[in-house]
Write a protein that holds these residues in place. Structure first.
Motif, PDB file in Angstrom:
ATOM      1  N   VAL A 258       0.831  -1.196   0.000  1.00 38.57           N
ATOM      2  CA  VAL A 258       0.000   0.000   0.000  1.00 38.57           C
ATOM      3  C   VAL A 258       0.872   1.257   0.000  1.00 38.57           C
ATOM      4  O   VAL A 258       1.871   1.328   0.704  1.00 38.57           O
ATOM      5  CB  VAL A 258      -0.947  -0.014   1.219  1.00 38.57           C
ATOM      6  CG1 VAL A 258      -1.718   1.295   1.310  1.00 38.57           C
ATOM      7  CG2 VAL A 258      -1.907  -1.183   1.125  1.00 38.57           C
ATOM      8  N   LYS A 328      -5.658  -0.249  -1.253  1.00 36.65           N
ATOM      9  CA  LYS A 328      -6.416  -1.471  -1.019  1.00 36.65           C
ATOM     10  C   LYS A 328      -7.885  -1.127  -0.854  1.00 36.65           C
ATOM     11  O   LYS A 328      -8.223  -0.144  -0.208  1.00 36.65           O
ATOM     12  CB  LYS A 328      -5.920  -2.198   0.232  1.00 36.65           C
ATOM     13  CG  LYS A 328      -6.639  -3.492   0.551  1.00 36.65           C
ATOM     14  CD  LYS A 328      -6.112  -4.089   1.853  1.00 36.65           C
ATOM     15  CE  LYS A 328      -6.766  -5.432   2.162  1.00 36.65           C
ATOM     16  NZ  LYS A 328      -8.228  -5.333   2.338  1.00 36.65           N
ATOM     17  N   ASP A 334      -8.145  -8.136  -1.819  1.00 34.59           N
ATOM     18  CA  ASP A 334      -6.708  -7.915  -1.767  1.00 34.59           C
ATOM     19  C   ASP A 334      -6.116  -7.682  -3.148  1.00 34.59           C
ATOM     20  O   ASP A 334      -4.896  -7.663  -3.299  1.00 34.59           O
ATOM     21  CB  ASP A 334      -6.002  -9.104  -1.106  1.00 34.59           C
ATOM     22  CG  ASP A 334      -6.235  -9.136   0.395  1.00 34.59           C
ATOM     23  OD1 ASP A 334      -6.150  -8.078   1.027  1.00 34.59           O
ATOM     24  OD2 ASP A 334      -6.523 -10.226   0.917  1.00 34.59           O
ATOM     25  N   GLN A 335      -6.953  -7.512  -4.166  1.00 35.20           N
ATOM     26  CA  GLN A 335      -6.428  -7.311  -5.501  1.00 35.20           C
ATOM     27  C   GLN A 335      -7.152  -6.153  -6.179  1.00 35.20           C
ATOM     28  O   GLN A 335      -8.274  -5.818  -5.844  1.00 35.20           O
ATOM     29  CB  GLN A 335      -6.571  -8.579  -6.340  1.00 35.20           C
ATOM     30  CG  GLN A 335      -7.999  -9.037  -6.549  1.00 35.20           C
ATOM     31  CD  GLN A 335      -8.062 -10.321  -7.346  1.00 35.20           C
ATOM     32  OE1 GLN A 335      -7.089 -11.059  -7.423  1.00 35.20           O
ATOM     33  NE2 GLN A 335      -9.199 -10.585  -7.945  1.00 35.20           N
ATOM     34  N   ARG A 391      -1.745  -7.222  -6.544  1.00 35.08           N
ATOM     35  CA  ARG A 391      -2.088  -7.941  -5.310  1.00 35.08           C
ATOM     36  C   ARG A 391      -1.428  -7.243  -4.133  1.00 35.08           C
ATOM     37  O   ARG A 391      -0.202  -7.128  -4.075  1.00 35.08           O
ATOM     38  CB  ARG A 391      -1.646  -9.396  -5.406  1.00 35.08           C
ATOM     39  CG  ARG A 391      -2.139 -10.271  -4.266  1.00 35.08           C
ATOM     40  CD  ARG A 391      -1.783 -11.721  -4.521  1.00 35.08           C
ATOM     41  NE  ARG A 391      -0.346 -11.896  -4.651  1.00 35.08           N
ATOM     42  CZ  ARG A 391       0.227 -13.043  -5.012  1.00 35.08           C
ATOM     43  NH1 ARG A 391      -0.531 -14.071  -5.308  1.00 35.08           N
ATOM     44  NH2 ARG A 391       1.537 -13.138  -5.099  1.00 35.08           N
ATOM     45  N   LEU A 392      -2.237  -6.761  -3.217  1.00 33.01           N
ATOM     46  CA  LEU A 392      -1.731  -5.976  -2.096  1.00 33.01           C
ATOM     47  C   LEU A 392      -1.187  -6.878  -1.007  1.00 33.01           C
ATOM     48  O   LEU A 392      -1.863  -7.811  -0.562  1.00 33.01           O
ATOM     49  CB  LEU A 392      -2.835  -5.089  -1.537  1.00 33.01           C
ATOM     50  CG  LEU A 392      -3.159  -3.794  -2.307  1.00 33.01           C
ATOM     51  CD1 LEU A 392      -1.933  -2.909  -2.371  1.00 33.01           C
ATOM     52  CD2 LEU A 392      -3.674  -4.088  -3.700  1.00 33.01           C
TER      53      LEU A 392
END
Length: 442
Positions: A258, A328, A334-335, A391-392
């Motif tokens: 992030v 996010k 989470d993506q 993807r975080l």
């Protein structure tokens, strides 16, 4: 409001649906509540009926009639359930009546690692001509149904990441869905004359043998338009603001933290000289669907909306380079996928959308001017291009694994040996008829 309330696409109470023998019927149910969380849909119906929740918050009820059910009518009822703390709340009960009929549309679908192949017998849809059929998004030349069709069958080979294919998941499977519909004018977005709607999907089990895998990286899209010929849009992520090193397609999904700066490049390639690209809007969403809501606006009407957006100097007029801080979505997502609307214009022409630049959408004069220029021949139609997912990941690794993230990555990177293919058929004038296809192994 604690009590769940049904919303679209939930069928109306008492609605009549049609199903076919050995063909899967699909009923989509969605409910909302202000002060409680929707957790389940309780169903009552015939044997072998199932219910699954998707990642988009919908519940999918599925049932496949057998030969003994032909000519019978079956009620299917459901109630949505919400929870707030230790309290449970239930919606009104809705019921639909399903009549089991004989098969109408004859078709089959074959699921492969990166494509879906659908074949529809022309004799089973009389009066429908193939040049009036299209997929959800026909802008890519690979999505032209006339390309492979012959005198007896309508044939399409649809990439899993193109032609408007949508990705859906439940606890056990990934579904890649698309549809063939009739149209009158290829530029229309609505119609009142559709004769058929043939929905189909490939279902991939999340647990299976790993081989080559499904590439999440989106390839370039090729478009053909009068006055501009054939041109291509390519959307790529880069390693740094120097834009010298493109991210390898094999590295997708891309792991970022992030607030990390991400750098993007959109390029138009064409043989027509004196053209320029204009990025009218860019949005971020947890799914690769330009129509997904809610989406986070990055650029709107040519104006920067996100405060971290930086625009970089392009190599030429058919390049657009920008960067922003990653983020996010609130919740379990989470993506992130980035989807942009782009236009190609005649360079230097003051009457194009490209020349207008940032427009205040609240201004009536600007909106009217925009509408007139949209149809001018010196610019193309708007086209959507996307890339991702990002993807975080956490800045410090935790000992607790995020199973949702691992599941998603594993599903997209794994090629599944056992897959299922289905077609759903809907005749709009006479109600809903569903027809899945036989199962194939790759």
């Amino acid at each position: 409001m604690y009590l769940p309330m049904f919303v679209q696409p939930t069928p109306r109470n008492g609605e009549h649906l049609n199903a076919e023998v050995n063909k899967e019927l699909e009923i989509r149910v969605k409910a909302e509540a202000t002060h409680s969380t929707i957790t389940d849909v309780i169903i009552s119906g015939p044997q072998n009926i199932t219910n699954h929740m998707t990642t988009q918050g919908e519940f999918v009820i599925r049932w496949t009639p057998i030969r003994e059910d032909l000519g019978e009518h079956f009620p299917i009822c459901f109630i949505a359930e919400g929870v707030d703390g230790s309290s449970t709340y239930q919606s009104e009960m809705r019921c639909v009546l399903v009549e089991v009929r004989r098969t109408n549309v004859k078709a089959k679908v074959v699921c492969q690692e990166t494509t879906m192949t659908v074949e529809v017998e022309k004799s089973s849809i009389p009066g429908v001509h193939e040049d009036h059929l299209r997929l959800s998004d026909p802008s890519n030349s690979a999505c032209d149904l006339q390309r492979l069709s012959n005198s007896t069958h309508i044939i399409g080979v649809i990439p899993l990441n193109a032609c408007g294919t949508q990705i859906e998941e439940d606890d056990d499977n990934l579904l890649f869905k698309n549809e063939i519909t009739t149209f009158d004018n290829p530029n229309d977005i609505i119609t009142r004359h559709h004769q058929v709607e043939i929905q189909f999907y490939c279902q991939y089990a999340k647990h299976g043998n790993v081989s080559l895998g499904f590439s999440t990286h989106r390839e370039s899209i090729t478009v053909v338009e009068k006055g501009f010929g054939t041109f291509t849009y390519q959307f790529e992520f880069y390693q740094t603001s120097e834009f010298t090193s493109v991210v390898n397609p094999r590295d997708y999904p891309l792991d970022v933290v992030v607030k990390q700066m991400i750098y993007m490049d959109i390029e138009a390639t064409t043989t027509v000289n004196n053209t320029e690209i204009f990025v009218e809007s860019c949005r971020a969403a947890p799914y690769d669907n330009p129509n997904y809501h809610p989406a986070y606006p990055i650029i709107e009407n040519g104006c920067n909306v996100d405060e971290t957006v930086q625009i970089f100097s392009p190599r030429h007029k058919r390049h657009f380079r920008f960067g922003m801080e990653s983020f996010k979505f609130i919740g379990l997502h989470d993506q992130v996928y980035i989807s942009c609307s782009v236009i190609l214009c005649e360079a230097g022409n003051p009457n194009t959308r490209c020349a207008q630049g940032c427009i205040n959408s609240t201004s009536p004069q600007s909106a009217d001017h925009h509408h007139r220029k949209r149809d001018a021949p010196m610019q193309t139609a708007r086209h959507h291009i996307s890339q991702g997912p990002l993807r975080l990941i956490k800045t410090s690794e935790s000992s607790v694994t995020n199973m949702n993230m691992v599941f998603m990555a594993g599903c997209f990177l794994a090629a599944i040996a056992m897959v299922c293919g289905f077609v759903l058929y809907k005749a709009k004038a006479t109600g809903v008829k569903y027809q899945p296809l036989p199962t194939f192994e790759t």
